[in-house]
Design a protein around this motif. Structure first.
Motif, PDB file in Angstrom:
ATOM      1  N   GLN A  24       0.949  -1.105  -0.014  1.00 58.40           N
ATOM      2  CA  GLN A  24      -0.187   0.088   0.023  1.00 58.40           C
ATOM      3  C   GLN A  24       0.837   1.384  -0.173  1.00 58.40           C
ATOM      4  O   GLN A  24       0.332   2.231  -0.830  1.00 58.40           O
ATOM      5  CB  GLN A  24      -0.961   0.170   1.271  1.00 58.40           C
ATOM      6  CG  GLN A  24      -1.950  -0.937   1.141  1.00 58.40           C
ATOM      7  CD  GLN A  24      -3.157  -0.844   0.035  1.00 58.40           C
ATOM      8  OE1 GLN A  24      -3.356   0.430  -0.299  1.00 58.40           O
ATOM      9  NE2 GLN A  24      -3.460  -1.865  -0.331  1.00 58.40           N
ATOM     10  N   GLN A  28       1.056   3.907  -3.204  1.00 60.17           N
ATOM     11  CA  GLN A  28       0.677   5.335  -3.061  1.00 60.17           C
ATOM     12  C   GLN A  28       1.976   6.429  -3.143  1.00 60.17           C
ATOM     13  O   GLN A  28       1.579   7.475  -3.052  1.00 60.17           O
ATOM     14  CB  GLN A  28       0.188   5.547  -1.523  1.00 60.17           C
ATOM     15  CG  GLN A  28      -0.989   4.775  -1.198  1.00 60.17           C
ATOM     16  CD  GLN A  28      -2.563   5.565  -2.045  1.00 60.17           C
ATOM     17  OE1 GLN A  28      -2.445   6.654  -2.083  1.00 60.17           O
ATOM     18  NE2 GLN A  28      -3.170   4.604  -2.582  1.00 60.17           N
ATOM     19  N   ILE A 104      -4.346   9.967   5.414  1.00 59.75           N
ATOM     20  CA  ILE A 104      -4.212   8.931   4.270  1.00 59.75           C
ATOM     21  C   ILE A 104      -3.804   7.477   4.915  1.00 59.75           C
ATOM     22  O   ILE A 104      -4.521   6.584   4.313  1.00 59.75           O
ATOM     23  CB  ILE A 104      -2.922   9.498   3.155  1.00 59.75           C
ATOM     24  CG1 ILE A 104      -3.230  10.654   2.552  1.00 59.75           C
ATOM     25  CG2 ILE A 104      -2.407   8.450   2.296  1.00 59.75           C
ATOM     26  CD1 ILE A 104      -2.164  11.406   1.767  1.00 59.75           C
ATOM     27  N   LEU A 108      -5.857   3.983   4.548  1.00 62.29           N
ATOM     28  CA  LEU A 108      -5.400   2.854   3.967  1.00 62.29           C
ATOM     29  C   LEU A 108      -5.255   1.622   5.168  1.00 62.29           C
ATOM     30  O   LEU A 108      -5.706   0.556   4.740  1.00 62.29           O
ATOM     31  CB  LEU A 108      -3.695   3.056   3.814  1.00 62.29           C
ATOM     32  CG  LEU A 108      -3.272   3.942   2.631  1.00 62.29           C
ATOM     33  CD1 LEU A 108      -1.873   4.098   2.515  1.00 62.29           C
ATOM     34  CD2 LEU A 108      -3.839   3.157   1.509  1.00 62.29           C
TER      35      LEU A 108
END
Length: 142
Positions: A24, A28, A104, A108
């Motif tokens: 992840q 990102q 963020i 996630l």
């Protein structure tokens, strides 16, 4: 009775979580690793942590944590401020960029938890959480 199957299952779960988090973070393109995430969580929750406290919490070498924190400072995610209680140390806090990154990361984390718990009943999750916490306490004691 505790057996190798339990240890192996726990190891595989922890490894899968770490792999998913790393994937992840890479997808990102956030420029941080999983250990950075752990440090950011601590700083974000307490907003009054020192590098020494973080090193003790994670049972890591202070120099290693200091290098990691310096990377976060260089990225503008964390800043140091004077510690009014101890002039020899500095408190760490998230910058506005760090707070945005924290949001963020929270998203996630929520997405990953949703994937991980898909199809598992709430009662089973509660039991798992209780058992995992007890296992952690048992290991920390020794």
């Amino acid at each position: 009775m505790f057996n190798a199957i339990t240890v192996e299952a726990t190891f595989h779960l922890a490894h899968a979580i770490k792999q998913q988090l790393s994937h992840q973070l890479e997808s990102q393109d956030l420029g941080i690793a999983s250990m950075h995430v752990r440090v950011l969580k601590v700083i974000g929750k307490s907003n009054a942590s020192t590098a020494k406290e973080i090193a003790e919490l994670f049972k890591r070498d202070k120099a290693q944590i200091t290098r990691l924190i310096n990377q976060l400072i260089d990225q503008g995610i964390v800043q140091r401020k004077p510690n009014p209680d101890d002039k020899r140390s500095q408190l760490l806090e998230l910058t506005s960029s760090g707070q945005a990154l924290q949001e963020i990361l929270r998203t996630l984390s929520d997405e990953m938890e949703s994937k991980m718990t898909q199809g598992i009943e709430a009662e089973d999750l509660a039991t798992f959480t209780k058992v995992a916490q007890n296992m952690t306490k048992n290991l920390i004691r020794y």
